[in-house]
Write an enzyme that holds these catalytic residues in place. Sequence first.
Site, PDB file in Angstrom:
ATOM      1  N   SER A 144       0.850  -1.189   0.000  1.00 14.18           N
ATOM      2  CA  SER A 144       0.000   0.000   0.000  1.00 14.18           C
ATOM      3  C   SER A 144       0.883   1.235   0.000  1.00 14.18           C
ATOM      4  CB  SER A 144      -0.877  -0.017   1.264  1.00 14.18           C
ATOM      5  OG  SER A 144      -1.522   1.217   1.493  1.00 14.18           O
ATOM      6  N   TYR A 157      -4.551  -0.831   9.660  1.00 16.63           N
ATOM      7  CA  TYR A 157      -4.229  -0.999   8.242  1.00 16.63           C
ATOM      8  C   TYR A 157      -2.793  -0.556   7.959  1.00 16.63           C
ATOM      9  CZ  TYR A 157      -4.870  -0.835   3.152  1.00 16.63           C
ATOM     10  OH  TYR A 157      -4.755  -1.048   1.801  1.00 16.63           O
TER      11      TYR A 157
END
Length: 252
Positions: A144, A157
């Site tokens: 990410s 996350y």
Amino acid sequence: MSEHPFDLSGKVAIVTGANTGIGQGIAVALAKAGADIALVARSDPSETAGLIEQAGRRALVVKADLSSTEPCERIVSETVSGLGGLDILVNNAGIIRRNDALNFTEDDWDAVMNTNLKVLFFLTQAAGRHMVEHGGGSVINIASMLTFQGGIRVASYTASKSGVGGLTKLLANEWAAKNITVNAIAPGYIATNNTAALQADETRNRQILERIPAGRWGEPSDLGGAAVFLASDAARYVQGHILAVDGGWLAR
């Protein structure tokens, strides 16, 4: 290197979270390059399966809930028995929970860390054992922008995707000599279900677009070429790398 180093003919790939979005885009790209695909998803990935079959490849649906490690061994065994082998693993399945750090709950921490990091590791372990026994393979983790950046309001996350970056390097260190490549793709802002809330927020959407040099959200298909490359013989000497596919976001 072969005459056609990007050709995946005869290869078998597992793609997790393959029913929509990034997983679908990568699964279809691998199929168009010649691979047969095991689609791992909680919900029905029939749309993705249809696109793979249109590309002339086989699609095997493996129903699994990746919130726990329970299905990891089964995913590998069903793939090997159903498609005849396992050469490529794409760890795409992931979830996100949003809250201020001051209010973040233990449940939201555990849910995200379990799916995005713990289960990712143990599925990769199961696939890696098969790959070691059968002479090699490729692992592609989906990282990410928050592997590199902190973000806001997504504590678990960010922690999980930072962990994915670290595991990618660790596994490359351990497995490179076993003829297994381990790399990651870090998507930028891609138009998917996970980012629907950001796209719908007029202010955040504008702020995001202003920072992306390409001037647009990415599409899941934009990640396909990177996945084919990292899965192929063309990337046989690429190890422990996190490839940003972000329209220039990190360069800004």
